[in-house]
Design an enzyme around this catalytic site. Structure first.
Site, PDB file in Angstrom:
ATOM      1  N   ASN A  11       0.866  -1.186   0.000  1.00 23.15           N
ATOM      2  CA  ASN A  11       0.000   0.000   0.000  1.00 23.15           C
ATOM      3  C   ASN A  11       0.899   1.231   0.000  1.00 23.15           C
ATOM      4  O   ASN A  11       1.507   1.564   1.019  1.00 23.15           O
ATOM      5  CB  ASN A  11      -0.889  -0.036   1.254  1.00 23.15           C
ATOM      6  CG  ASN A  11      -1.709   1.227   1.426  1.00 23.15           C
ATOM      7  OD1 ASN A  11      -1.818   2.045   0.514  1.00 23.15           O
ATOM      8  ND2 ASN A  11      -2.304   1.381   2.608  1.00 23.15           N
ATOM      9  N   LYS A  13       0.083   4.265  -0.244  1.00 23.00           N
ATOM     10  CA  LYS A  13      -0.575   5.431   0.391  1.00 23.00           C
ATOM     11  C   LYS A  13      -0.398   6.686  -0.469  1.00 23.00           C
ATOM     12  O   LYS A  13      -0.301   6.593  -1.696  1.00 23.00           O
ATOM     13  CB  LYS A  13      -0.053   5.630   1.818  1.00 23.00           C
ATOM     14  CG  LYS A  13      -0.131   4.347   2.651  1.00 23.00           C
ATOM     15  CD  LYS A  13       0.000   4.602   4.117  1.00 23.00           C
ATOM     16  CE  LYS A  13       0.062   3.282   4.859  1.00 23.00           C
ATOM     17  NZ  LYS A  13      -0.080   3.424   6.284  1.00 23.00           N
ATOM     18  N   HIS A 100      -9.643   0.879   4.931  1.00 17.21           N
ATOM     19  CA  HIS A 100      -8.364   1.033   5.649  1.00 17.21           C
ATOM     20  C   HIS A 100      -8.596   1.933   6.867  1.00 17.21           C
ATOM     21  O   HIS A 100      -9.399   2.873   6.813  1.00 17.21           O
ATOM     22  CB  HIS A 100      -7.321   1.654   4.716  1.00 17.21           C
ATOM     23  CG  HIS A 100      -5.931   1.614   5.265  1.00 17.21           C
ATOM     24  ND1 HIS A 100      -5.496   2.514   6.215  1.00 17.21           N
ATOM     25  CD2 HIS A 100      -4.900   0.767   5.036  1.00 17.21           C
ATOM     26  CE1 HIS A 100      -4.244   2.221   6.527  1.00 17.21           C
ATOM     27  NE2 HIS A 100      -3.850   1.177   5.831  1.00 17.21           N
ATOM     28  N   GLU A 102      -6.988   4.287   8.043  1.00 23.32           N
ATOM     29  CA  GLU A 102      -6.786   5.728   7.781  1.00 23.32           C
ATOM     30  C   GLU A 102      -8.024   6.330   7.125  1.00 23.32           C
ATOM     31  O   GLU A 102      -8.387   7.483   7.396  1.00 23.32           O
ATOM     32  CB  GLU A 102      -5.524   5.920   6.920  1.00 23.32           C
ATOM     33  CG  GLU A 102      -4.263   5.659   7.744  1.00 23.32           C
ATOM     34  CD  GLU A 102      -3.041   5.230   6.952  1.00 23.32           C
ATOM     35  OE1 GLU A 102      -3.023   5.344   5.716  1.00 23.32           O
ATOM     36  OE2 GLU A 102      -2.078   4.747   7.595  1.00 23.32           O
ATOM     37  N   GLU A 172      -5.514  -5.498  10.613  1.00 21.00           N
ATOM     38  CA  GLU A 172      -4.485  -4.492  10.863  1.00 21.00           C
ATOM     39  C   GLU A 172      -4.757  -3.788  12.188  1.00 21.00           C
ATOM     40  O   GLU A 172      -5.586  -2.868  12.249  1.00 21.00           O
ATOM     41  CB  GLU A 172      -4.512  -3.441   9.748  1.00 21.00           C
ATOM     42  CG  GLU A 172      -4.232  -4.003   8.374  1.00 21.00           C
ATOM     43  CD  GLU A 172      -3.637  -2.935   7.470  1.00 21.00           C
ATOM     44  OE1 GLU A 172      -2.482  -3.108   7.066  1.00 21.00           O
ATOM     45  OE2 GLU A 172      -4.302  -1.925   7.211  1.00 21.00           O
ATOM     46  N   GLY A 178       2.294   1.868  10.856  1.00 20.66           N
ATOM     47  CA  GLY A 178       3.227   2.982  10.717  1.00 20.66           C
ATOM     48  C   GLY A 178       3.931   3.357  12.012  1.00 20.66           C
ATOM     49  O   GLY A 178       4.540   4.420  12.103  1.00 20.66           O
ATOM     50  N   SER A 218       3.343  -2.571  10.381  1.00 20.94           N
ATOM     51  CA  SER A 218       4.798  -2.569  10.538  1.00 20.94           C
ATOM     52  C   SER A 218       5.442  -3.900  10.144  1.00 20.94           C
ATOM     53  O   SER A 218       6.359  -4.378  10.813  1.00 20.94           O
ATOM     54  CB  SER A 218       5.182  -2.155  11.965  1.00 20.94           C
ATOM     55  OG  SER A 218       4.734  -0.833  12.217  1.00 20.94           O
TER      56      SER A 218
HETATM   57  C1  PEP Z   1      -0.880  -0.145   6.089  1.00 16.58           C
HETATM   58  O1  PEP Z   1      -0.842   0.953   5.573  1.00 16.58           O
HETATM   59  O2  PEP Z   1      -1.838  -0.876   5.850  1.00 16.58           O
HETATM   60  C2  PEP Z   1       0.215  -0.550   6.959  1.00 16.58           C
HETATM   61  C3  PEP Z   1       0.142  -1.712   7.547  1.00 16.58           C
HETATM   62  O3  PEP Z   1       1.260   0.326   7.130  1.00 16.58           O
HETATM   63  P1  PEP Z   1       2.702   0.003   7.795  1.00 16.58           P
HETATM   64  O4  PEP Z   1       3.194  -1.269   7.142  1.00 16.58           O
HETATM   65  O5  PEP Z   1       3.541   1.191   7.437  1.00 16.58           O
HETATM   66  O6  PEP Z   1       2.496  -0.169   9.243  1.00 16.58           O
END
Ligand code: PEP
Length: 255
Positions: A11, A13, A100, A102, A172, A178, A218
C-alpha cells in the site's frame, strides 16, 4: 499447508508521483520475478499513478497485480473527487483496499460505507481487501474481538458465501500501523483465526477455508517469516516498507 496462495500487498498510500511510481514498479518487476512464482503480489499506487503502473505491468506481462487504495460505491455522477469501480476495473485493477483504518479515522468512513464499497468492488469483478482492526485502547480493554469481528460482519453484510470465499480480509491493529510496533505472531494468528471462525459460522466452512486473511502493521523483512508461520495468516498488507524496493523484495521473498 492450507492450500491458500499467499498474497502480499504493498500500500503506497499518498506517496510517489507517477514518475516515482514507474521507477519503483520497474525495479520490482525484476527483483520479484522469482518470488512471484510462489506468492501473489499486488501494488497499490495512488490513483494518479495507476495508469502508468498498469502500462508497465501489462506491456511486459509482469506477474504483479495492480491494486487501488480506495473506491466510491456509486457507478458515476456528481461525486466530485471520487473514483468509480468501473474506472478501476478498466485499468485492470484486481484488488481494492476497502475500509483502511486511515480512511475510517481520517475521512470518517463508516461500516455502512465500507459494506457498500465491498459490494461495488465485487460487482465490478474485482477483489476487495477488507481492512479491520482495533485501536490500542480497545485492545487494552479486552475488546479486540468485539471490534474486529463487528467490522468484519458489517463489511460482509449481505454477501453470499461464494463472494466471501474469493475475498481478502486484512487484520491491521491500528496501533501497529506505521508505528514500528508489530503484533506478536501469536496475537496476530489468534485474531486471524477468530476472523476465520466467524466467517465459518456466518458463511460456512468452504468460504472460511478459501478466504485469504492478511496481517498488516509494521511488517518488515525481519518479521514476515514469523508472522507468516501462523496457520491462519495468508499474507501481509505492507505500508511503509513497500516503498523501499529492496525491503519489499525481501518481504515477498520470505520463503
Ligand atoms: C498499512 O498501511 O496498511 C500498513 C500496515 O502500514 P505500515 O506497514 O507502514 O504499518
Amino acid at each position: 499447508m492450507s492450500g491458500r496462495r499467499p498474497l502480499i500487498s504493498g500500500n503506497w498510500k499518498m506517496n510517489l508521483t507517477h514518475l516515482d511510481a514507474i521507477n519503483l514498479v520497474q525495479k520490482l518487476s525484476y527483483s520479484l520475478a522469482d518470488a512471484t512464482r510462489r506468492v501473489d503480489v499486488s501494488v497499490h499506487p495512488p490513483f494518479t499513478a495507476l495508469r502508468s503502473v498498469q502500462t508497465i505491468l501489462d506491456v511486459d506481462d509482469v506477474p504483479i497485480a495492480l491494486g487501488a487504495q480506495n473506491v466510491h460505491w456509486q457507478a458515476g455522477g456528481a461525486y466530485t473527487g471520487e473514483i468509480s469501480p468501473a474506472m478501476l476495473a478498466k485499468l485492470n485493477v484486481r484488488y481494492v483496499i476497502v475500509g483502511h483504518s486511515e480512511r475510517r479515522q481520517l475521512f470518517g468512513e463508516t461500516d455502512e460505507d465500507v459494506n457498500k464499497k465491498v459490494k461495488a468492488v465485487l460487482a465490478a469483478g474485482m477483489v476487495p481487501i477488507l481492512c479491520v482492526g482495533e485501536t490500542l485502547g480497545e485492545r487494552e480493554e479486552g475488546r479486540t474481538a468485539e471490534k474486529v469481528l463487528g467490522q468484519l460482519r458489517a463489511g460482509l453484510s449481505g454477501l453470499d458465501s461464494a463472494a466471501i470465499a474469493g475475498m481478502v480480509v486484512a487484520y491491521e491493529p491500528i496501533w501497529a500501523i506505521g508505528t514500528g510496533r508489530t503484533a506478536t505472531p501469536d496475537d496476530a494468528q489468534a485474531v486471524c483465526a477468530a476472523v476465520r471462525r466467524a466467517i465459518a459460522a456466518d458463511a460456512g466452512e468452504a468460504a472460511a477455508a478459501s478466504v485469504r486473511i492478511q496481517y498488516g502493521g509494521s511488517v518488515k523483512a525481519g518479521n514476515i517469516a514469523e508472522l507468516m508461520s501462523g496457520s491462519d495468516i495468508d499474507g501481509a498488507l505492507v505500508g511503509g516498507a513497500s516503498l523501499d524496493p529492496e525491503e519489499f523484495t525481501a518481504i515477498v521473498s520470505y520463503r
